[in-house]
Scaffold this motif. Structure first.
Motif, PDB file in Angstrom:
ATOM      1  N   UNK A 143      -7.968  10.575  -5.161  1.00 35.95           N
ATOM      2  CA  UNK A 143      -8.697  11.445  -4.233  1.00 35.95           C
ATOM      3  C   UNK A 143      -8.658  12.896  -4.729  1.00 35.95           C
ATOM      4  N   UNK A 186       6.979   7.162  -3.147  1.00 31.40           N
ATOM      5  CA  UNK A 186       5.646   7.169  -2.560  1.00 31.40           C
ATOM      6  C   UNK A 186       5.764   6.770  -1.089  1.00 31.40           C
ATOM      7  N   UNK A 240      -6.641   4.334  -6.451  1.00 31.32           N
ATOM      8  CA  UNK A 240      -7.726   5.241  -6.061  1.00 31.32           C
ATOM      9  C   UNK A 240      -7.223   6.677  -6.205  1.00 31.32           C
ATOM     10  N   UNK A 265      -4.760  13.280  -5.250  1.00 25.01           N
ATOM     11  CA  UNK A 265      -3.837  12.413  -4.514  1.00 25.01           C
ATOM     12  C   UNK A 265      -4.079  10.984  -4.964  1.00 25.01           C
ATOM     13  N   UNK A 266      -3.059  10.134  -4.778  1.00 24.73           N
ATOM     14  CA  UNK A 266      -3.084   8.788  -5.342  1.00 24.73           C
ATOM     15  C   UNK A 266      -2.868   7.741  -4.250  1.00 24.73           C
ATOM     16  N   UNK A 267      -3.702   6.698  -4.274  1.00 24.26           N
ATOM     17  CA  UNK A 267      -3.471   5.491  -3.462  1.00 24.26           C
ATOM     18  C   UNK A 267      -3.235   4.328  -4.397  1.00 24.26           C
ATOM     19  N   UNK A 269       0.847  -1.194   0.000  1.00 27.37           N
ATOM     20  CA  UNK A 269       0.000   0.000   0.000  1.00 27.37           C
ATOM     21  C   UNK A 269       0.882   1.243   0.000  1.00 27.37           C
ATOM     22  N   UNK A 270       0.651   2.113  -0.960  1.00 26.26           N
ATOM     23  CA  UNK A 270       1.495   3.302  -1.156  1.00 26.26           C
ATOM     24  C   UNK A 270       0.615   4.522  -1.434  1.00 26.26           C
ATOM     25  N   UNK A 271       1.103   5.686  -0.979  1.00 24.17           N
ATOM     26  CA  UNK A 271       0.345   6.936  -1.165  1.00 24.17           C
ATOM     27  C   UNK A 271       1.211   8.056  -1.732  1.00 24.17           C
ATOM     28  N   UNK A 272       0.607   8.865  -2.586  1.00 26.85           N
ATOM     29  CA  UNK A 272       1.240  10.054  -3.165  1.00 26.85           C
ATOM     30  C   UNK A 272       0.244  11.209  -3.035  1.00 26.85           C
ATOM     31  N   UNK A 273       0.437  12.121  -2.033  1.00 24.57           N
ATOM     32  CA  UNK A 273      -0.542  13.197  -1.842  1.00 24.57           C
ATOM     33  C   UNK A 273      -0.546  14.260  -2.944  1.00 24.57           C
TER      34      UNK A 273
END
Lengths: 123, 123, 123, 123
Positions: free
Chosen positions: D48, D119, D46, D89-91, D9-13
């Motif tokens: 956002x 990320x 996903x 933003x990206x999940x 699981x990785x996030x890029x705001x």
């Protein structure tokens, strides 16, 4: 009493002071330190090179509840600065936890270029 | 004896050697390695592609208490370099802990652009 | 109910709002926040300086399942904004876990320059 | 069997697809994924926004022992792409561990600007 935040040991492998500036801005690097605590932080900087022994014990103080954006060109060891145009790496050891980010502005060509990384912390 | 610092396995998903340079600087990428220890580090680099099998076992040595800013264009496997203009990813496995940062200078257009990241460490 | 992701406390040591813009884009910084949860996040921002006491309690709300790209020039404390052309550092404290990235567009010279880092999280 | 590396699981705001390109290069963002394992990775992305509900379940496959540099402009949900000129933003959720880096080339003005971050991984 404000809390200490971060780590005491940080590394930046990609150090480089550009030799040339053009346009309205001077090429420079900054080691950006944040000290959130109620005490002064004493930093001991080591500079590693590709082809010679490290420069050790460059000392910097960062005040309590203060940030300091340290120009690497301002660091020196008994009057000797970090050489320009040479690849190097940076170790920052602090007596209390701090947070460290590294940024470079390169204006070798007419327009500026920016890069930034969080330094790598060792727990 | 100086301490080993960092991790033995690092990844950089966004590798790319620009095909074109213009202006006074050559487009290039650097894998910037810091070896803080008293022993040499032996690095084994793997290059992953989008559409073909990886290139394996590109070897690099980083001296004790030294940094090395490795141009990816200097890496090769039995004389074959990393292809230019092709997206790829990088794995760096070292026999001792090191710290790795990746930077790219792109001078495809007249002025340069910079980016940099700490590589992703696996513990 | 969507899960909370990230940490509640984040730091960015290298803050700087450029004084000058040129060309078609305005120089600016953004604190980019992602709130993956089903609840609103309440952020309390502290700004640290090199030579004066911190500005505290700048408040920001980020909606549930929303991102917010906060221009630092929009932050203020009783009408007083963050000063331009001055090095500073940023602390972001949230009541629930969030994820924070910091980006700067500098158009001081005719062409723009970009930098971005993940903020440094404290667990 | 090659090992899985990284996180699921990785996030890029800070996501943003520039509206304008100029000069010889097209503005774009890339989500750069590395799958070191012997199995295909299935990614569920996903997106956002600041002012509307997320776009969910954009699917991407990354082959075994392959990297994929995904242009965000190529992602779509039932034919609807990510809107340009809008902060988002990206999940990225993967069924097996992967490593994710995000890079943006902005050529809104005549010369290009680059930024890149790893990320943010969730364990």
């Amino acid at each position: 009493m404000y809390k200490q935040r971060g780590e005491k040991l940080w590394f930046i492998p990609d150090g480089y002071i550009p030799e040339i500036s053009s346009g309205g801005l001077t090429s420079h690097e900054s080691i950006c330190v944040l000290n959130t605590s109620s005490e002064e932080a004493l930093l001991r900087v080591t500079i590693f090179f590709e082809d010679r022994d490290p420069m050790e014990d460059l000392m910097v103080v960062v005040g309590a509840r203060r940030t300091k954006h340290i120009r690497t060109s301002s660091l020196h060891k008994e009057g000797t600065p970090i050489p320009v145009g040479v690849p190097y790496a940076i170790e920052i050891a602090s007596d209390i936890p701090i947070i460290v980010q590294y940024s470079r502005l390169d204006s070798t060509q007419a327009e500026n270029a920016l890069m930034s990384v969080m330094a790598f912390p060792i727990k």
